[in-house]
Design an enzyme around this catalytic site. Sequence first.
Site, PDB file in Angstrom:
ATOM      1  N   PRO A 165       0.767  -1.244   0.000  1.00 47.05           N
ATOM      2  CG  PRO A 165       0.136  -0.882   2.198  1.00 47.05           C
ATOM      3  CD  PRO A 165       0.863  -1.854   1.329  1.00 47.05           C
ATOM      4  CG  ASP A 221      -0.492   0.334 -12.096  1.00 48.58           C
ATOM      5  OD1 ASP A 221      -0.359   0.597 -13.284  1.00 48.58           O
ATOM      6  OD2 ASP A 221      -1.259  -0.544 -11.659  1.00 48.58           O
ATOM      7  CE  LYS A 236      -5.734  11.062 -14.725  1.00 46.27           C
ATOM      8  NZ  LYS A 236      -6.314  11.448 -15.992  1.00 46.27           N
ATOM      9  CG  ASP A 269      -4.209  -8.541  -3.797  1.00 44.85           C
ATOM     10  OD1 ASP A 269      -3.460  -9.431  -3.367  1.00 44.85           O
ATOM     11  OD2 ASP A 269      -5.062  -8.750  -4.689  1.00 44.85           O
ATOM     12  CG  MET A 324     -10.609   3.808  -6.539  1.00 45.93           C
ATOM     13  SD  MET A 324     -10.877   2.651  -7.875  1.00 45.93           S
ATOM     14  CE  MET A 324     -11.611   1.286  -7.008  1.00 45.93           C
ATOM     15  N   GLY A 362      -2.040   6.612   3.102  1.00 40.97           N
ATOM     16  CA  GLY A 362      -1.857   5.722   4.239  1.00 40.97           C
ATOM     17  C   GLY A 362      -0.593   4.880   4.128  1.00 40.97           C
TER      18      GLY A 362
HETATM   19  C1  LIG Z   1      -7.415   1.464  -8.076  1.00 46.03           C
HETATM   20  S1  LIG Z   1      -7.522   1.192  -6.359  1.00 46.03           S
HETATM   21  C2  LIG Z   1      -6.216   0.046  -6.157  1.00 46.03           C
HETATM   22  C3  LIG Z   1      -6.264  -0.678  -4.847  1.00 46.03           C
HETATM   23  C4  LIG Z   1      -5.079  -1.617  -4.651  1.00 46.03           C
HETATM   24  N1  LIG Z   1      -5.109  -2.687  -5.601  1.00 46.03           N
HETATM   25  C5  LIG Z   1      -5.028  -2.204  -3.246  1.00 46.03           C
HETATM   26  O1  LIG Z   1      -5.215  -3.398  -3.052  1.00 46.03           O
HETATM   27  O2  LIG Z   1      -4.756  -1.420  -2.324  1.00 46.03           O
HETATM   28  C6  LIG Z   1      -6.853   2.693  -5.772  1.00 46.03           C
HETATM   29  C7  LIG Z   1      -7.489   3.157  -4.478  1.00 46.03           C
HETATM   30  O3  LIG Z   1      -6.974   2.432  -3.372  1.00 46.03           O
HETATM   31  C8  LIG Z   1      -6.917   3.273  -2.239  1.00 46.03           C
HETATM   32  N2  LIG Z   1      -5.515   3.376  -1.814  1.00 46.03           N
HETATM   33  C9  LIG Z   1      -4.472   2.718  -2.338  1.00 46.03           C
HETATM   34  N3  LIG Z   1      -3.334   3.000  -1.664  1.00 46.03           N
HETATM   35  C10 LIG Z   1      -3.687   3.864  -0.691  1.00 46.03           C
HETATM   36  C11 LIG Z   1      -2.972   4.527   0.335  1.00 46.03           C
HETATM   37  N4  LIG Z   1      -1.671   4.333   0.521  1.00 46.03           N
HETATM   38  N5  LIG Z   1      -3.654   5.354   1.154  1.00 46.03           N
HETATM   39  C12 LIG Z   1      -4.972   5.538   1.012  1.00 46.03           C
HETATM   40  N6  LIG Z   1      -5.701   4.941   0.060  1.00 46.03           N
HETATM   41  C13 LIG Z   1      -5.074   4.110  -0.779  1.00 46.03           C
HETATM   42  C14 LIG Z   1      -7.480   4.618  -2.640  1.00 46.03           C
HETATM   43  O4  LIG Z   1      -8.850   4.604  -2.338  1.00 46.03           O
HETATM   44  C15 LIG Z   1      -7.240   4.610  -4.134  1.00 46.03           C
HETATM   45  O5  LIG Z   1      -8.131   5.471  -4.802  1.00 46.03           O
END
Ligand SMILES: C[S@@+](CC[C@H](N)C(=O)[O-])C[C@H]1O[C@@H](n2cnc3c(N)ncnc32)[C@H](O)[C@@H]1O
Length: 266
Positions: free
Chosen positions: A13, A36, A58, A91, A172, A201
């Site tokens: 994360p 990504d 992006k 993930d 998201m 986070g």
């Molecule tokens: C396209 S999704 C991908 C999620 C990723 N596959 C996962 O398992 O964490 C992207 C979203 O995950 C959340 N996200 C991912 N990393 C984050 C972080 N470090 N802090 C807060 N939200 C996070 C946010 O809501 C962001 O818009």
Amino acid sequence: MTSGKVFLVGAGPGDPGLMTVRGLQLLRAADVVVYDYLVNPVLLDEAPPQAQRIFVGKQAGTHSIAQCEINEVLINYALQGYQVVRLKGGDPFVFGRGGEEAEALANTGIAIEFVPGVSSAVAVPAYAGIPLTHRNYASSFAVVTGHEAIKSKSSVDWAKLATAVDTVVILMGLHQLPSIVAQLMAHGRAPGTPVAVIEQGTTPRQKTVIGTLTDIVGKTAALKAPALIVVGTVVSLTDKLDWFAGTGPAGTTYFSSAEDAGAERS
Ligand SMILES: C[S@@+](CC[C@H](N)C(=O)[O-])C[C@H]1O[C@@H](n2cnc3c(N)ncnc32)[C@H](O)[C@@H]1O
């Protein structure tokens, strides 16, 4: 020609320490790394110096690279015999479009391996001191996308979800927060239900805002993606368990394009 292989790897994360041992092993042996916007750039230093690093997230002010183009990149390098690490935030199979990439690779017959990652869905609340379940407060949780909360035909059934589980984690959802809280309250969640919104986070730039369904929107106007929303009584535990806040140095950008609104899209 030696046959290539694509490893679909979760980068975790944000905190590089949350990448799995298996993922790191593969990254250190990669010929090509395709990554990504949610991947901590620090992890790219783990790949061999000669490895190609290809960013497919992006770019600020432009459209995302189409999924089919990403699939093509992976397939082309694997067909040339390379070991390709496809590195995704969190993930790969949690709102990461990993399923689509995996299907495209499987359709071509290219060798694949999946290495799960620590999803932001569980790690970000943990770094904010919020256990998703707790014997006294919550025995169920759901992880949903908030991206479509404003659509009349959202793929998430908010009416059912509102009271179906104790803790709701929304990815998201930052830009849709007003619709999300309205939907949850309209379908039976008490207005006083605690809510946390956590930005960046698990990184030293983590910022947590706590409120309730009624006041969280007003409190979070300045937050930016990536951010995650947690709704439920367990959020109150952050008062006691917020171990991580303020533990790291400030001033570093931890994602390839964190300020980009695209980080709110899957
Ligand atoms: C396209 S999704 C991908 C999620 C990723 N596959 C996962 O398992 O964490 C992207 C979203 O995950 C959340 N996200 C991912 N990393 C984050 C972080 N470090 N802090 C807060 N939200 C996070 C946010 O809501 C962001 O818009």
